[in-house]
Design a protein around this motif. Structure first.
Motif, PDB file in Angstrom:
ATOM      1  N   GLY A  55       0.806  -1.219   0.000  1.00  0.00           N
ATOM      2  CA  GLY A  55       0.000   0.000   0.000  1.00  0.00           C
ATOM      3  C   GLY A  55       0.834   1.261   0.000  1.00  0.00           C
ATOM      4  N   GLY A  56       2.152   1.089  -0.006  1.00  0.00           N
ATOM      5  CA  GLY A  56       3.011   2.253   0.081  1.00  0.00           C
ATOM      6  C   GLY A  56       3.150   3.042  -1.205  1.00  0.00           C
ATOM      7  N   ARG A  57       2.823   2.408  -2.336  1.00  0.00           N
ATOM      8  CA  ARG A  57       2.910   3.095  -3.621  1.00  0.00           C
ATOM      9  C   ARG A  57       1.553   3.030  -4.327  1.00  0.00           C
ATOM     10  N   THR A  58       1.148   4.171  -4.826  1.00  0.00           N
ATOM     11  CA  THR A  58      -0.101   4.240  -5.575  1.00  0.00           C
ATOM     12  C   THR A  58       0.138   4.951  -6.905  1.00  0.00           C
ATOM     13  N   TYR A  59      -0.717   4.628  -7.850  1.00  0.00           N
ATOM     14  CA  TYR A  59      -0.598   5.157  -9.202  1.00  0.00           C
ATOM     15  C   TYR A  59      -2.004   5.523  -9.686  1.00  0.00           C
ATOM     16  N   TYR A  60      -2.101   6.622 -10.423  1.00  0.00           N
ATOM     17  CA  TYR A  60      -3.406   7.089 -10.907  1.00  0.00           C
ATOM     18  C   TYR A  60      -3.292   7.605 -12.330  1.00  0.00           C
ATOM     19  N   ARG A  61      -4.375   7.456 -13.072  1.00  0.00           N
ATOM     20  CA  ARG A  61      -4.431   8.167 -14.344  1.00  0.00           C
ATOM     21  C   ARG A  61      -4.644   9.638 -14.044  1.00  0.00           C
ATOM     22  N   ASN A  62      -4.188  10.493 -14.918  1.00  0.00           N
ATOM     23  CA  ASN A  62      -4.185  11.934 -14.640  1.00  0.00           C
ATOM     24  C   ASN A  62      -5.579  12.478 -14.361  1.00  0.00           C
ATOM     25  N   SER A  63      -6.570  12.000 -15.053  1.00  0.00           N
ATOM     26  CA  SER A  63      -7.902  12.595 -14.945  1.00  0.00           C
ATOM     27  C   SER A  63      -8.586  12.291 -13.613  1.00  0.00           C
ATOM     28  N   VAL A  64      -8.066  11.363 -12.824  1.00  0.00           N
ATOM     29  CA  VAL A  64      -8.687  11.056 -11.538  1.00  0.00           C
ATOM     30  C   VAL A  64      -7.832  11.491 -10.353  1.00  0.00           C
ATOM     31  N   LYS A  65      -6.634  11.958 -10.608  1.00  0.00           N
ATOM     32  CA  LYS A  65      -5.760  12.404  -9.515  1.00  0.00           C
ATOM     33  C   LYS A  65      -6.431  13.514  -8.718  1.00  0.00           C
ATOM     34  N   GLY A  66      -6.373  13.375  -7.396  1.00  0.00           N
ATOM     35  CA  GLY A  66      -6.999  14.359  -6.531  1.00  0.00           C
ATOM     36  C   GLY A  66      -8.468  14.102  -6.269  1.00  0.00           C
ATOM     37  N   ARG A  67      -9.078  13.188  -7.035  1.00  0.00           N
ATOM     38  CA  ARG A  67     -10.504  12.863  -6.843  1.00  0.00           C
ATOM     39  C   ARG A  67     -10.689  11.420  -6.364  1.00  0.00           C
ATOM     40  N   PHE A  68      -9.875  10.517  -6.853  1.00  0.00           N
ATOM     41  CA  PHE A  68      -9.986   9.101  -6.509  1.00  0.00           C
ATOM     42  C   PHE A  68      -8.831   8.702  -5.592  1.00  0.00           C
ATOM     43  N   THR A  69      -9.120   7.768  -4.689  1.00  0.00           N
ATOM     44  CA  THR A  69      -8.092   7.238  -3.799  1.00  0.00           C
ATOM     45  C   THR A  69      -8.205   5.723  -3.748  1.00  0.00           C
ATOM     46  N   ILE A  70      -7.112   5.048  -4.054  1.00  0.00           N
ATOM     47  CA  ILE A  70      -7.069   3.596  -3.959  1.00  0.00           C
ATOM     48  C   ILE A  70      -6.415   3.220  -2.634  1.00  0.00           C
ATOM     49  N   SER A  71      -6.950   2.177  -2.006  1.00  0.00           N
ATOM     50  CA  SER A  71      -6.385   1.692  -0.754  1.00  0.00           C
ATOM     51  C   SER A  71      -6.632   0.187  -0.667  1.00  0.00           C
TER      52      SER A  71
END
Length: 122
Positions: A55-71
């Motif tokens: 869980g220490g590293r997460t990756y997001y597509r640009n259009s969801v950064k700041g809105r979606f959170t994976i855990s």
């Protein structure tokens, strides 16, 4: 084998929130990077987010950064996708996927769930 079952999809108004869950059974959950992809009607399946074993590293597509959170919760064998500030363009079937490595390409994934539909109305 690894089995993945998504839940939490539904209909929400623009600006609203949903939390998707993916329950994993089978082989050791903590050995896998967990990913979320989505596929809108008539479009290719696209990467949304991924999380490392710890869980220490997460990756997001640009259009969801700041809105979606994976855990993830390795004790519960579950990965989550918290989606806030939803937009109509987020409407899609959301899929959970597992692979021993991180990758943002759908064809690289080893295991897939059947998906859960998220519909965002304007």
């Amino acid at each position: 084998q690894v089995q993945l079952v998504e839940s939490g999809g539904g209909l929400v108004q623009a600006g609203g929130s949903l939390r998707l869950s993916c329950a994993v059974s089978g082989r050791t959950f903590s050995s896998y990077y967990m990913h979320w992809f989505r596929q809108a009607p008539g479009k290719e399946r696209e990467f949304v987010a991924a999380i490392s074993w710890s869980g220490g590293r997460t990756y997001y597509r640009n259009s969801v950064k700041g809105r979606f959170t994976i855990s993830r919760d390795n004790a519960k064998n579950t990965v989550y996708l918290q989606m806030n500030s939803l937009r109509p363009e987020d409407t899609a079937v959301y899929y959970c996927a597992a692979d021993v490595n991180y990758d943002n390409v759908a064809r690289a994934m080893d295991y897939w769930g059947k998906g859960t539909l998220v519909t965002v109305s304007s």
